[in-house]
Design a protein around this motif. Sequence first.
Motif, PDB file in Angstrom:
ATOM      1  N   ALA A 156      23.807   6.390  52.880  1.00  0.00           N
ATOM      2  CA  ALA A 156      22.746   5.814  52.165  1.00  0.00           C
ATOM      3  C   ALA A 156      22.201   4.575  52.261  1.00  0.00           C
ATOM      4  CB  ALA A 156      23.399   6.335  50.470  1.00  0.00           C
ATOM      5  N   PHE A 157      20.910   4.369  52.245  1.00  0.00           N
ATOM      6  CA  PHE A 157      20.442   3.199  52.276  1.00  0.00           C
ATOM      7  C   PHE A 157      19.990   2.748  51.103  1.00  0.00           C
ATOM      8  CE2 PHE A 157      20.291   4.914  56.518  1.00  0.00           C
ATOM      9  CZ  PHE A 157      20.714   4.057  57.250  1.00  0.00           C
ATOM     10  N   LEU A 158      20.515   2.288  50.065  1.00  0.00           N
ATOM     11  CA  LEU A 158      20.119   1.976  48.705  1.00  0.00           C
ATOM     12  C   LEU A 158      18.741   1.241  48.384  1.00  0.00           C
ATOM     13  CD1 LEU A 158      23.982   1.189  47.697  1.00  0.00           C
ATOM     14  CD2 LEU A 158      22.721   3.432  47.749  1.00  0.00           C
ATOM     15  N   ASP A 159      18.492   0.266  49.098  1.00  0.00           N
ATOM     16  CA  ASP A 159      17.622  -0.570  48.514  1.00  0.00           C
ATOM     17  C   ASP A 159      16.361   0.339  49.020  1.00  0.00           C
ATOM     18  OD1 ASP A 159      18.715  -2.557  47.678  1.00  0.00           O
ATOM     19  OD2 ASP A 159      18.568  -3.852  49.307  1.00  0.00           O
ATOM     20  N   GLU A 160      16.327   1.040  50.355  1.00  0.00           N
ATOM     21  CA  GLU A 160      15.099   1.955  50.728  1.00  0.00           C
ATOM     22  C   GLU A 160      15.069   3.217  50.067  1.00  0.00           C
ATOM     23  OE1 GLU A 160      15.298   1.989  54.831  1.00  0.00           O
ATOM     24  OE2 GLU A 160      16.050   0.138  55.213  1.00  0.00           O
ATOM     25  N   GLU A 161      16.064   3.665  49.204  1.00  0.00           N
ATOM     26  CA  GLU A 161      16.146   4.836  48.596  1.00  0.00           C
ATOM     27  C   GLU A 161      16.141   6.046  49.616  1.00  0.00           C
ATOM     28  OE1 GLU A 161      14.316   5.516  44.980  1.00  0.00           O
ATOM     29  OE2 GLU A 161      14.525   3.275  44.291  1.00  0.00           O
ATOM     30  N   ARG A 162      16.973   5.930  50.547  1.00  0.00           N
ATOM     31  CA  ARG A 162      16.789   6.805  51.931  1.00  0.00           C
ATOM     32  C   ARG A 162      18.325   7.555  51.987  1.00  0.00           C
ATOM     33  NH1 ARG A 162      16.800   6.477  57.488  1.00  0.00           N
ATOM     34  NH2 ARG A 162      17.022   4.459  57.408  1.00  0.00           N
ATOM     35  N   VAL A 163      18.489   8.451  52.211  1.00  0.00           N
ATOM     36  CA  VAL A 163      19.664   9.230  52.582  1.00  0.00           C
ATOM     37  C   VAL A 163      19.691   9.855  53.604  1.00  0.00           C
ATOM     38  CG1 VAL A 163      21.461  10.899  51.871  1.00  0.00           C
ATOM     39  CG2 VAL A 163      20.446   9.438  50.070  1.00  0.00           C
ATOM     40  N   PHE A 164      20.663  10.001  54.607  1.00  0.00           N
ATOM     41  CA  PHE A 164      20.703  10.418  56.072  1.00  0.00           C
ATOM     42  C   PHE A 164      21.896  11.360  56.303  1.00  0.00           C
ATOM     43  CE2 PHE A 164      22.325  10.333  60.345  1.00  0.00           C
ATOM     44  CZ  PHE A 164      21.352  11.107  60.875  1.00  0.00           C
ATOM     45  N   SER A 165      21.865  12.299  56.870  1.00  0.00           N
ATOM     46  CA  SER A 165      23.223  13.282  57.269  1.00  0.00           C
ATOM     47  C   SER A 165      23.178  14.025  58.319  1.00  0.00           C
ATOM     48  CB  SER A 165      23.794  13.903  55.847  1.00  0.00           C
ATOM     49  OG  SER A 165      25.017  14.555  56.340  1.00  0.00           O
ATOM     50  N   ASN A 166      23.993  14.056  59.352  1.00  0.00           N
ATOM     51  CA  ASN A 166      24.153  14.683  60.554  1.00  0.00           C
ATOM     52  C   ASN A 166      24.977  15.799  60.427  1.00  0.00           C
ATOM     53  OD1 ASN A 166      26.184  13.290  60.824  1.00  0.00           O
ATOM     54  ND2 ASN A 166      25.832  12.286  62.817  1.00  0.00           N
ATOM     55  N   GLN A 167      25.311  16.064  59.189  1.00  0.00           N
ATOM     56  CA  GLN A 167      26.374  17.062  58.699  1.00  0.00           C
ATOM     57  C   GLN A 167      25.973  18.078  57.841  1.00  0.00           C
ATOM     58  OE1 GLN A 167      30.492  15.862  58.464  1.00  0.00           O
ATOM     59  NE2 GLN A 167      30.270  14.225  59.775  1.00  0.00           N
ATOM     60  N   PRO A 168      26.342  19.240  57.198  1.00  0.00           N
ATOM     61  CA  PRO A 168      25.920  20.077  56.375  1.00  0.00           C
ATOM     62  C   PRO A 168      26.077  19.352  54.897  1.00  0.00           C
ATOM     63  CG  PRO A 168      27.361  21.378  57.584  1.00  0.00           C
ATOM     64  CD  PRO A 168      27.517  19.814  58.427  1.00  0.00           C
ATOM     65  N   VAL A 169      24.575  19.641  54.098  1.00  0.00           N
ATOM     66  CA  VAL A 169      24.357  18.964  53.072  1.00  0.00           C
ATOM     67  C   VAL A 169      23.870  19.803  52.017  1.00  0.00           C
ATOM     68  CG1 VAL A 169      22.524  18.118  53.695  1.00  0.00           C
ATOM     69  CG2 VAL A 169      23.542  16.930  51.918  1.00  0.00           C
ATOM     70  N   GLU A 170      24.235  19.559  50.681  1.00  0.00           N
ATOM     71  CA  GLU A 170      23.412  20.282  49.636  1.00  0.00           C
ATOM     72  C   GLU A 170      22.610  19.500  48.961  1.00  0.00           C
ATOM     73  OE1 GLU A 170      24.730  23.277  45.950  1.00  0.00           O
ATOM     74  OE2 GLU A 170      25.705  21.119  46.104  1.00  0.00           O
ATOM     75  N   LEU A 171      21.312  19.775  48.686  1.00  0.00           N
ATOM     76  CA  LEU A 171      20.227  19.159  48.011  1.00  0.00           C
ATOM     77  C   LEU A 171      19.761  19.628  46.876  1.00  0.00           C
ATOM     78  CD1 LEU A 171      18.170  16.670  47.720  1.00  0.00           C
ATOM     79  CD2 LEU A 171      16.739  17.848  49.333  1.00  0.00           C
ATOM     80  N   ILE A 172      19.763  19.011  45.739  1.00  0.00           N
ATOM     81  CA  ILE A 172      19.203  19.374  44.399  1.00  0.00           C
ATOM     82  C   ILE A 172      18.203  18.629  43.999  1.00  0.00           C
ATOM     83  CG2 ILE A 172      19.340  20.001  42.146  1.00  0.00           C
ATOM     84  CD1 ILE A 172      22.239  21.102  42.539  1.00  0.00           C
ATOM     85  N   HIS A 173      16.683  18.969  44.106  1.00  0.00           N
ATOM     86  CA  HIS A 173      15.599  18.021  43.946  1.00  0.00           C
ATOM     87  C   HIS A 173      14.932  18.634  42.686  1.00  0.00           C
ATOM     88  CE1 HIS A 173      12.062  15.599  44.037  1.00  0.00           C
ATOM     89  NE2 HIS A 173      12.703  14.765  44.918  1.00  0.00           N
ATOM     90  N   GLY A 174      15.234  18.233  41.456  1.00  0.00           N
ATOM     91  CA  GLY A 174      14.488  18.926  40.229  1.00  0.00           C
ATOM     92  C   GLY A 174      14.922  20.197  40.224  1.00  0.00           C
ATOM     93  N   GLU A 175      14.285  21.375  40.099  1.00  0.00           N
ATOM     94  CA  GLU A 175      14.611  22.759  40.186  1.00  0.00           C
ATOM     95  C   GLU A 175      14.911  23.251  41.437  1.00  0.00           C
ATOM     96  OE1 GLU A 175      15.684  23.962  37.165  1.00  0.00           O
ATOM     97  OE2 GLU A 175      15.064  22.167  36.092  1.00  0.00           O
ATOM     98  N   SER A 176      14.627  22.705  42.520  1.00  0.00           N
ATOM     99  CA  SER A 176      14.814  23.287  43.845  1.00  0.00           C
ATOM    100  C   SER A 176      16.229  23.001  44.378  1.00  0.00           C
ATOM    101  CB  SER A 176      13.782  22.505  44.811  1.00  0.00           C
ATOM    102  OG  SER A 176      12.384  22.774  44.364  1.00  0.00           O
ATOM    103  N   HIS A 177      16.656  23.849  45.037  1.00  0.00           N
ATOM    104  CA  HIS A 177      17.998  23.771  45.778  1.00  0.00           C
ATOM    105  C   HIS A 177      17.951  24.249  47.006  1.00  0.00           C
ATOM    106  CE1 HIS A 177      22.106  25.355  46.646  1.00  0.00           C
ATOM    107  NE2 HIS A 177      22.228  24.604  45.766  1.00  0.00           N
ATOM    108  N   ILE A 178      18.258  23.379  48.132  1.00  0.00           N
ATOM    109  CA  ILE A 178      18.673  23.406  49.456  1.00  0.00           C
ATOM    110  C   ILE A 178      19.810  22.965  50.191  1.00  0.00           C
ATOM    111  CG2 ILE A 178      17.113  22.748  51.483  1.00  0.00           C
ATOM    112  CD1 ILE A 178      14.952  21.725  49.601  1.00  0.00           C
TER     113      ILE A 178
END
Length: 220
Positions: A156-178
């Motif tokens: 996580a790059f906190l000031d830039e509000e950026r998240v990176f991962s080279n491993q499996p990850v679950e994302l919830i953005h509003g009502e979307s789930h990925i």
Amino acid sequence: MGAGRRLRQGWDRLTIYLPMLLMLLLALGTYWLMRSAPLFATPRAEKEVRRDPDYEMKRFSVKTFDQEGRLKSEIYGDQAWHYPHNDVLEISGVQMRNYNIERGYFTLATATRAITTSQAKEVELIGNAHVLRPAVVDKQGRALPRVSFRGEYLHAFLDEERVFSNQPVELIHGESHIEAQNLNFSNYDQVIELRGRVRGTLLPRGPVSDIQVLPSTASE
């Protein structure tokens, strides 16, 4: 006369060897100066850089403030070790809050272990990693959806509000789930790059304004 002649002969012989004696004395004096002066002394090996922790903290909390005295970030942890050779802080049982003062919200990051610098502008979250920005109405009156990331590794790059991962990850953005194998998310650009095997549900009118899936193997 005999004594005077012998004296002159001795003096003549001495003058023949005198330059050699002077050169020998000069060489001895130079050698002594080289051995005595610190400038010419044999250089000592540089002190090895310390790679073990220079301090340790337990059950701690650290807060940082901006120039106007406003709270900018908070770090809580069960235990931490600081390594001076690269100014890295390793934390176990970590919880971090980073405040976006201009827009009026915060981002929460938790993990079993974290690696960050003393300024905490970026952090590697390892083991049960979670980054969350709760749903909020910012100072401009815009409704921002909840954004959540989960995985075993998140950078996580906190000031830039950026998240990176080279491993499996679950994302919830509003009502979307990925779910994806790799992820690169930029909140400022509202762009999500998903790589590898991707699956999930994207609402056509949801808050995700731009989705890039590489390669295009997504399934709903």
